[in-house]
Design an enzyme around this catalytic site. Structure first.
Site, PDB file in Angstrom:
ATOM      1  N   GLU A  45       0.840  -1.192   0.000  1.00 21.58           N
ATOM      2  CA  GLU A  45       0.000   0.000   0.000  1.00 21.58           C
ATOM      3  C   GLU A  45       0.881   1.251   0.000  1.00 21.58           C
ATOM      4  O   GLU A  45       1.538   1.562   0.994  1.00 21.58           O
ATOM      5  CB  GLU A  45      -0.916   0.019   1.228  1.00 21.58           C
ATOM      6  CG  GLU A  45      -1.773   1.272   1.325  1.00 21.58           C
ATOM      7  CD  GLU A  45      -2.497   1.406   2.655  1.00 21.58           C
ATOM      8  OE1 GLU A  45      -2.865   2.542   3.016  1.00 21.58           O
ATOM      9  OE2 GLU A  45      -2.688   0.376   3.332  1.00 21.58           O
ATOM     10  N   ARG A  49       0.362  10.321   0.313  1.00 18.01           N
ATOM     11  CA  ARG A  49       0.728  11.383   1.245  1.00 18.01           C
ATOM     12  C   ARG A  49       1.922  12.184   0.766  1.00 18.01           C
ATOM     13  O   ARG A  49       2.371  13.108   1.463  1.00 18.01           O
ATOM     14  CB  ARG A  49       1.032  10.791   2.629  1.00 18.01           C
ATOM     15  CG  ARG A  49      -0.124  10.000   3.220  1.00 18.01           C
ATOM     16  CD  ARG A  49       0.204   9.507   4.621  1.00 18.01           C
ATOM     17  NE  ARG A  49      -0.696   8.446   5.036  1.00 18.01           N
ATOM     18  CZ  ARG A  49      -0.628   7.822   6.211  1.00 18.01           C
ATOM     19  NH1 ARG A  49       0.321   8.153   7.074  1.00 18.01           N
ATOM     20  NH2 ARG A  49      -1.474   6.870   6.521  1.00 18.01           N
ATOM     21  N   LYS A 133     -11.009  -1.738   6.581  1.00 21.84           N
ATOM     22  CA  LYS A 133      -9.820  -1.413   7.362  1.00 21.84           C
ATOM     23  C   LYS A 133     -10.294  -0.919   8.732  1.00 21.84           C
ATOM     24  O   LYS A 133     -11.229  -0.119   8.806  1.00 21.84           O
ATOM     25  CB  LYS A 133      -9.039  -0.324   6.629  1.00 21.84           C
ATOM     26  CG  LYS A 133      -7.907   0.323   7.385  1.00 21.84           C
ATOM     27  CD  LYS A 133      -7.272   1.391   6.484  1.00 21.84           C
ATOM     28  CE  LYS A 133      -6.224   2.197   7.201  1.00 21.84           C
ATOM     29  NZ  LYS A 133      -5.584   3.186   6.295  1.00 21.84           N
TER      30      LYS A 133
END
Length: 213
Positions: A45, A49, A133
């Site tokens: 993943e 950001r 999640k």
């Protein structure tokens, strides 16, 4: 079903840990991914950001055999579409906004949305989701909280992320409603900066030896 579970589950269940990666420099993306895959962690993943994130996804997709590359920190439909266009095999978001869930409906690229409460989990179940999640895992109540959700919400599997480490990962993986965990400890910033790929492969191998229930 609005979530493509048949595509998602083989990716995230291939190993007990999904590395959560913040990559500042695209030049490190390919060797980092290769080091993690060499240790057995194939679902990666890359969080959106940093400005380099989408280029990192493209590079790993093109150059790293065996990697299933995903995009994390998906906050809105625009990022969803950009991540899919970059070649992401799966998408991860910290929450589950109605707008994002509606946009993801029917997409062949599966979304793993975040939840922190029973109410949010019920919303996803109503929308046809079977996996989510759990974020931020430790701050939201940790393994005891997630264990408490197993009986009333048997239709939802979780990937706890946030504060998960080698030390506490097994407490999550032993739960019947946990399919994997997400963590950044397998790719420390200092090791990435130093180009210490062997150290990262060792950490990945340790994580791969963990086992889900």
């Amino acid at each position: 079903m609005t979530q493509n579970l048949s595509a998602l589950l083989p990716i995230v269940k291939a190993a007990p840990v999904v590395p959560v990666l913040i990559i500042e420099d695209v030049k490190t993306a390919v060797p980092l991914a290769r080091a993690l895959v060499a240790g057995g962690l194939t679902a990666l993943e890359v969080t959106l950001r940093t400005p380099a994130a989408l280029d990192c996804i493209r590079a790993i997709k093109a150059e790293v055999e065996g990697a299933n590359i995903g995009a994390g920190t998906i906050l809105n439909p625009k990022q969803f579409d950009e991540a899919v266009a970059a070649g992401s095999s799966f998408l991860v978001s910290p929450g589950a906004s109605p707008k994002l869930i509606a946009h993801a409906a029917g997409s062949p690229v599966p979304l793993l949305p975040g939840v922190a409460t029973a109410g949010e989990a019920m919303f996803l179940l109503e929308e046809g989701y079977g996996a989510a999640k759990f974020f931020p895992a430790e701050q939201a109540g940790g393994a005891p909280y997630l264990k408490a959700l197993a009986s009333p919400l048997p239709g939802l599997m979780f990937c706890p992320t946030g504060g998960v480490s080698l030390k506490n990962a097994q407490s999550y993986l032993s739960l019947p409603n946990v399919m994997c965990v997400g963590g950044s400890w397998v790719a420390p910033a200092a090791a990435i900066a130093a180009g210490d790929w062997a150290a990262i492969t060792t950490l990945a191998r340790e994580a791969f030896e963990l086992r889900a229930a």
